[in-house]
Write an enzyme that holds these catalytic residues in place. Structure first.
Site, PDB file in Angstrom:
ATOM      1  N   HIS A 125       0.837  -1.215   0.000  1.00 57.20           N
ATOM      2  CA  HIS A 125       0.000   0.000   0.000  1.00 57.20           C
ATOM      3  C   HIS A 125       0.866   1.257   0.000  1.00 57.20           C
ATOM      4  CE1 HIS A 125      -3.631  -2.335   1.863  1.00 57.20           C
ATOM      5  NE2 HIS A 125      -3.525  -2.524   0.579  1.00 57.20           N
ATOM      6  N   VAL A 243      -8.254 -11.513  18.084  1.00 53.83           N
ATOM      7  CA  VAL A 243      -9.582 -11.960  17.655  1.00 53.83           C
ATOM      8  C   VAL A 243      -9.459 -13.243  16.835  1.00 53.83           C
ATOM      9  CG1 VAL A 243     -11.593 -11.321  16.246  1.00 53.83           C
ATOM     10  CG2 VAL A 243     -10.418  -9.585  17.643  1.00 53.83           C
ATOM     11  N   ALA A 256       0.318  -8.862  19.145  1.00 48.30           N
ATOM     12  CA  ALA A 256       1.564  -9.223  18.439  1.00 48.30           C
ATOM     13  C   ALA A 256       2.796  -8.952  19.285  1.00 48.30           C
ATOM     14  CB  ALA A 256       1.636  -8.436  17.133  1.00 48.30           C
TER      15      ALA A 256
HETATM   16  N1  APR Z   1      -1.702  -7.257  17.949  1.00 48.70           N
HETATM   17  C1  APR Z   1      -2.197  -8.038  16.935  1.00 48.70           C
HETATM   18  N2  APR Z   1      -3.362  -7.772  16.266  1.00 48.70           N
HETATM   19  C2  APR Z   1      -4.056  -6.681  16.675  1.00 48.70           C
HETATM   20  C3  APR Z   1      -3.612  -5.838  17.733  1.00 48.70           C
HETATM   21  C4  APR Z   1      -2.378  -6.168  18.373  1.00 48.70           C
HETATM   22  N3  APR Z   1      -1.870  -5.429  19.363  1.00 48.70           N
HETATM   23  N4  APR Z   1      -4.536  -4.830  17.892  1.00 48.70           N
HETATM   24  C5  APR Z   1      -5.511  -5.052  16.957  1.00 48.70           C
HETATM   25  N5  APR Z   1      -5.224  -6.168  16.235  1.00 48.70           N
HETATM   26  C6  APR Z   1      -5.963  -6.766  15.109  1.00 48.70           C
HETATM   27  C7  APR Z   1      -7.472  -6.595  15.128  1.00 48.70           C
HETATM   28  O1  APR Z   1      -8.103  -7.626  15.877  1.00 48.70           O
HETATM   29  C8  APR Z   1      -7.808  -6.705  13.638  1.00 48.70           C
HETATM   30  O2  APR Z   1      -7.919  -8.053  13.242  1.00 48.70           O
HETATM   31  O3  APR Z   1      -5.539  -6.075  13.942  1.00 48.70           O
HETATM   32  C9  APR Z   1      -6.568  -6.088  12.959  1.00 48.70           C
HETATM   33  C10 APR Z   1      -6.750  -4.659  12.439  1.00 48.70           C
HETATM   34  O4  APR Z   1      -7.662  -4.692  11.377  1.00 48.70           O
HETATM   35  P1  APR Z   1      -7.935  -3.356  10.511  1.00 48.70           P
HETATM   36  O5  APR Z   1      -8.077  -2.213  11.407  1.00 48.70           O
HETATM   37  O6  APR Z   1      -9.055  -3.689   9.591  1.00 48.70           O
HETATM   38  O7  APR Z   1      -6.578  -3.132   9.706  1.00 48.70           O
HETATM   39  P2  APR Z   1      -6.017  -3.871   8.397  1.00 48.70           P
HETATM   40  O8  APR Z   1      -6.542  -5.261   8.287  1.00 48.70           O
HETATM   41  O9  APR Z   1      -4.567  -3.688   8.381  1.00 48.70           O
HETATM   42  O10 APR Z   1      -6.674  -2.970   7.219  1.00 48.70           O
HETATM   43  C11 APR Z   1      -6.351  -3.300   5.892  1.00 48.70           C
HETATM   44  O11 APR Z   1      -7.585  -1.417   5.105  1.00 48.70           O
HETATM   45  O12 APR Z   1      -8.190   0.699   5.574  1.00 48.70           O
HETATM   46  C12 APR Z   1      -7.422  -0.052   4.744  1.00 48.70           C
HETATM   47  O13 APR Z   1      -5.455   0.508   3.561  1.00 48.70           O
HETATM   48  C13 APR Z   1      -5.941   0.286   4.843  1.00 48.70           C
HETATM   49  O14 APR Z   1      -4.057  -1.224   4.939  1.00 48.70           O
HETATM   50  C14 APR Z   1      -5.338  -0.988   5.443  1.00 48.70           C
HETATM   51  C15 APR Z   1      -6.331  -2.052   5.024  1.00 48.70           C
END
Ligand code: APR
Length: 268
Positions: A125, A243, A256
């Site tokens: 991205h 989750v 993580a």
């Molecule tokens: N450690 C591990 N996982 C975590 C933590 C943590 N400390 N905190 C939150 N999470 C998990 C959540 O449970 C969820 O599954 O990280 C995930 C975050 O999901 P999103 O907010 O949807 O982010 P992501 O999947 O990276 O989004 C993908 O969407 O908005 C666009 O371009 C943007 O790259 C991004 C893409």
């Protein structure tokens, strides 16, 4: 299929035996560095509707008709990245590359994997640490210090001590907001993925025999298809997330920053 849960020994054994390990990361891996995720409670898209802020047309319209809201959004995105440092999860991932052939594929645009020492990183991205010209080519690299300077100027607009019209001048040399216009080299919804990293990432996913999926909800395509392509190519899929995942062979439940250093300990 219900994933096998919390078998750190087994995953450590698989890492030791891996021919090519992919670590596929999302916003969750940077959450413990103070960078908000997108879809968790108080996530970015909870505060800023993606239809207005995650696509080019929406951003331009918001900038023209709601400039204060636009600056608020830029600060919410850029400030946490400008002051962030790698957390134990980024460092543990960097350490994995000393254990087996490891490639990091990230959806994140914060540059923290490289700062933690990961060498082979695909930024599908893009990144806020690069500026793109009108054709999407890299115009220049930025440092985190440069981002801090951009944030300072945005705060001056936000608190009214500098008119928005003076922002282009204040950011001259970093990002040219006037013609020929430049912009951060990040991928917005509806735009093409960042190349050549996306092409490499697809090949990597089809070549790996083990994939750690860390901190992504797996909802945004085409990146979210990578674990499925790896699975179809015979790889084992291990999810690290607080989750429970939709589809995985194994799930290491937790943050993580706790789970990955523990996994590296198991490798020692
Ligand atoms: N450690 C591990 N996982 C975590 C933590 C943590 N400390 N905190 C939150 N999470 C998990 C959540 O449970 C969820 O599954 O990280 C995930 C975050 O999901 P999103 O907010 O949807 O982010 P992501 O999947 O990276 O989004 C993908 O969407 O908005 C666009 O371009 C943007 O790259 C991004 C893409």
């Amino acid at each position: 299929m219900t994933p096998r849960k919390d078998d750190h020994d087994c995953v450590a054994q698989q890492v030791r035996a891996a021919r090519h390990l992919i670590v596929f990361t999302g916003a969750g891996v940077s959450a413990e560095s103070g960078i908000p995720t997108f879809r968790d409670t108080s996530g970015l898209w909870e505060r800023f509707p993606p239809e207005e802020f995650a696509c080019w047309n929406g951003l331009v319209k918001t900038a023209l008709f709601h400039p204060a809201r636009f600056v608020e959004f830029l600060l919410a995105v850029l400030e946490p990245i400008a002051v962030a440092a790698p957390n134990p999860a980024h460092c543990a991932i960097a350490e994995l590359q000393h254990r087996c052939r490891t490639t990091v594929i990230t959806q994140n645009v914060d540059g923290l994997h490289q700062e933690a020492g990961s060498k082979s990183v695909r930024e599908v991205h893009g990144t806020f640490l690069q500026v793109a010209d009108g054709k999407g080519r890299v115009a220049r690299n930025l440092t985190r210090d440069d981002l801090r300077h951009v944030v300072e100027q945005l705060h001056r607009v936000h608190d009214g001590s500098m008119p928005l019209l003076r922002l282009p001048g204040a950011l001259k040399g970093l990002v040219n907001l006037l013609r020929p216009m430049e912009r951060p080299r990040v991928v917005l919804f509806g735009e093409a993925m960042a190349e050549p990293d996306w092409t490499f990432a697809q090949d990597d996913a089809r070549d790996c025999d083990l994939m750690l999926v860390v901190g992504t909800a797996g909802l945004v395509y085409p990146a979210a298809a990578l674990p499925r392509w790896a699975k179809q190519a015979g790889a084992e899929i291990v999810v690290v997330d607080p989750v429970e995942p939709f589809a995985a062979d194994q799930w290491l439940e937790g943050r993580a920053g706790d789970v990955l250093p523990r996994l590296v300990d198991h490798l020692r």
